[in-house]
Design an enzyme around this catalytic site. Structure first.
Site, PDB file in Angstrom:
ATOM      1  CE1 TYR A 131      -4.010  -2.046   0.299  1.00  0.00           C
ATOM      2  CE2 TYR A 131      -2.699  -3.319   1.850  1.00  0.00           C
ATOM      3  CZ  TYR A 131      -3.812  -3.191   1.042  1.00  0.00           C
ATOM      4  OH  TYR A 131      -4.724  -4.222   0.985  1.00  0.00           O
TER       5      TYR A 131
ATOM      6  CB  CYS B  83      -7.658  -3.911  -5.846  1.00  0.00           C
ATOM      7  SG  CYS B  83      -9.128  -4.950  -5.911  1.00  0.00           S
ATOM      8  CG  HIS B  84      -5.779  -9.644  -7.365  1.00  0.00           C
ATOM      9  ND1 HIS B  84      -6.476  -9.082  -8.425  1.00  0.00           N
ATOM     10  CD2 HIS B  84      -4.775 -10.376  -7.912  1.00  0.00           C
ATOM     11  CE1 HIS B  84      -5.916  -9.471  -9.561  1.00  0.00           C
ATOM     12  NE2 HIS B  84      -4.885 -10.255  -9.275  1.00  0.00           N
TER      13      HIS B  84
ATOM     14  CD  GLU C 114      -2.269 -11.954 -11.171  1.00  0.00           C
ATOM     15  OE1 GLU C 114      -1.288 -11.298 -10.790  1.00  0.00           O
ATOM     16  OE2 GLU C 114      -3.376 -11.426 -11.446  1.00  0.00           O
TER      17      GLU C 114
ATOM     18  CG  ASN D 140     -11.093  -1.985  -7.910  1.00  0.00           C
ATOM     19  OD1 ASN D 140     -11.787  -1.437  -8.764  1.00  0.00           O
ATOM     20  ND2 ASN D 140     -10.159  -2.878  -8.209  1.00  0.00           N
TER      21      ASN D 140
END
Length: 155
Positions: free
Chosen positions: A94, A125-126, A152, A117
């Site tokens: 963040y 945003c993850h 991912e 979001n």
């Protein structure tokens, strides 16, 4: 023009995607309370977005080719635009997100924007986690955030 919404079955459960004027406005992890504000109709834009989402969740694509129109403040748009720049398979803190918008003291504010979001997954945003490495919260729940991060990072 009406806002359209449609529901898609995905590997992470039912996902509702909404659009207006051929731009994605929202992604919901459960049926939205205000569903009556939408026309339940699978437009070409929604069909394409649903297909892209399933391709992503099945590791066939890493990037989305969609137009977005989140209904948020100018400040929030600045944060969401930075989220779109986080590469697939990468995480940032963040604090890094706040620094990326040239507001290093705004860690809490960017975390709030991140948590609200309106188009999660498509606007990733993850990919934002706590500085200590903890994955933090997620509007779709920690289980889904962990799933997306693991997806991912699979080789």
């Amino acid at each position: 023009m009406n806002k359209n919404i449609f529901c898609y079955q995905t590997p992470i459960g039912k996902i509702f995607i909404a659009e207006k004027n051929n731009k994605i406005t929202n992604l919901y992890f459960k049926k939205p309370e205000n569903i009556s504000d939408f026309l339940f109709f699978e437009s070409k834009t929604l069909k394409y977005a649903g297909n892209q989402l399933n391709l992503y969740l099945n590791k066939k694509i890493k990037f989305f080719n969609l137009e977005f129109d989140p209904q948020v403040s100018v400040y929030a748009k600045k944060v969401l635009n930075q989220l779109k720049k986080i590469p697939y398979g990468t995480t940032i803190s963040y604090l890094q997100l706040a620094e990326n918008i040239s507001k290093p003291t705004h860690t809490r504010a960017v975390a709030t924007v991140n948590s609200r979001n309106p188009i999660p997954i498509f606007i990733p945003c993850h990919r934002v986690i706590r500085k200590n490495g903890d994955i933090g919260g997620y509007s779709g729940g920690i289980k889904i955030k962990k799933y997306l991060l693991d997806l991912e990072n699979e080789k």
